[in-house]
Design a protein around this motif. Structure first.
Motif, short mmCIF file in Angstrom:
data_model
loop_
_atom_site.label_atom_id
_atom_site.label_comp_id
_atom_site.label_asym_id
_atom_site.label_seq_id
_atom_site.Cartn_x
_atom_site.Cartn_y
_atom_site.Cartn_z
N VAL A 27 0.87 -1.17 0.00
CA VAL A 27 0.00 0.00 0.00
C VAL A 27 0.91 1.23 0.00
O VAL A 27 1.89 1.28 0.75
N THR A 40 -3.30 4.20 -1.18
CA THR A 40 -3.76 3.57 -2.41
C THR A 40 -2.92 2.33 -2.69
O THR A 40 -1.89 2.11 -2.06
N SER A 41 -3.36 1.57 -3.69
CA SER A 41 -2.50 0.50 -4.18
C SER A 41 -1.26 1.16 -4.77
O SER A 41 -1.30 2.33 -5.17
N ASP A 42 -0.17 0.43 -4.85
CA ASP A 42 1.09 1.02 -5.31
C ASP A 42 1.31 0.86 -6.81
O ASP A 42 2.23 1.44 -7.35
N ARG A 43 0.50 0.11 -7.50
CA ARG A 43 0.74 -0.18 -8.91
C ARG A 43 -0.22 0.54 -9.84
O ARG A 43 -1.43 0.50 -9.66
N ILE A 85 -7.26 3.06 -9.37
CA ILE A 85 -6.42 2.38 -8.37
C ILE A 85 -7.24 2.26 -7.09
O ILE A 85 -8.14 3.07 -6.84
N ARG A 107 -10.05 -5.11 -1.29
CA ARG A 107 -9.41 -4.50 -2.47
C ARG A 107 -10.18 -4.88 -3.72
O ARG A 107 -10.24 -6.03 -4.09
N ALA A 110 -7.15 -2.25 -9.00
CA ALA A 110 -5.70 -2.31 -9.16
C ALA A 110 -5.13 -3.68 -9.17
O ALA A 110 -5.49 -4.69 -9.31
#
Length: 110
Positions: A27, A40-43, A85, A107, A110
């Protein structure tokens, strides 16, 4: 909500980011204001770029690979870009960052 303490606010530079490893994956935490943090998601959904290495501006982050811009509030891509995301509820209390543990399990993007 079940809140988990994930670190000190001062561990993230203003307009900077850091990564927190969770059971659900990494995260990204973004500090946009002296007392404001987003998670947020990192990707990036475009090519998997590490958003935590992107440029933080206003309440947005720009992916370091192809300059896609995402709202840290909604997770939505900005402008002509498409995608979203995952975002996670966070709050700051007494200089500590808390994240909603239940949201990590939900989740959906993303």
């Amino acid at each position: 909500m079940s809140w988990i303490d994930i670190g000190a606010l001062d561990d993230i530079p203003l307009r900077g980011a850091r990564i927190v490893k969770t059971r659900m994956g990494c995260v990204a935490l973004f500090r946009t204001d002296p007392e404001e943090v987003f998670a947020t998601s990192d990707r990036c959904p475009h090519r998997g770029g590490p958003l935590s290495e992107g440029i933080v501006h206003d309440r947005k982050v720009t992916c370091p690979l192809h300059n896609w811009v995402f709202s840290l509030e909604t997770g939505a891509a900005q402008g002509a870009d498409e995608g979203v995301i995952a975002t996670f509820p966070v709050r700051v209390e007494a200089g500590r960052i808390l994240i909603d543990a239940a949201a990590l399990g939900r989740r959906s993007a993303a």
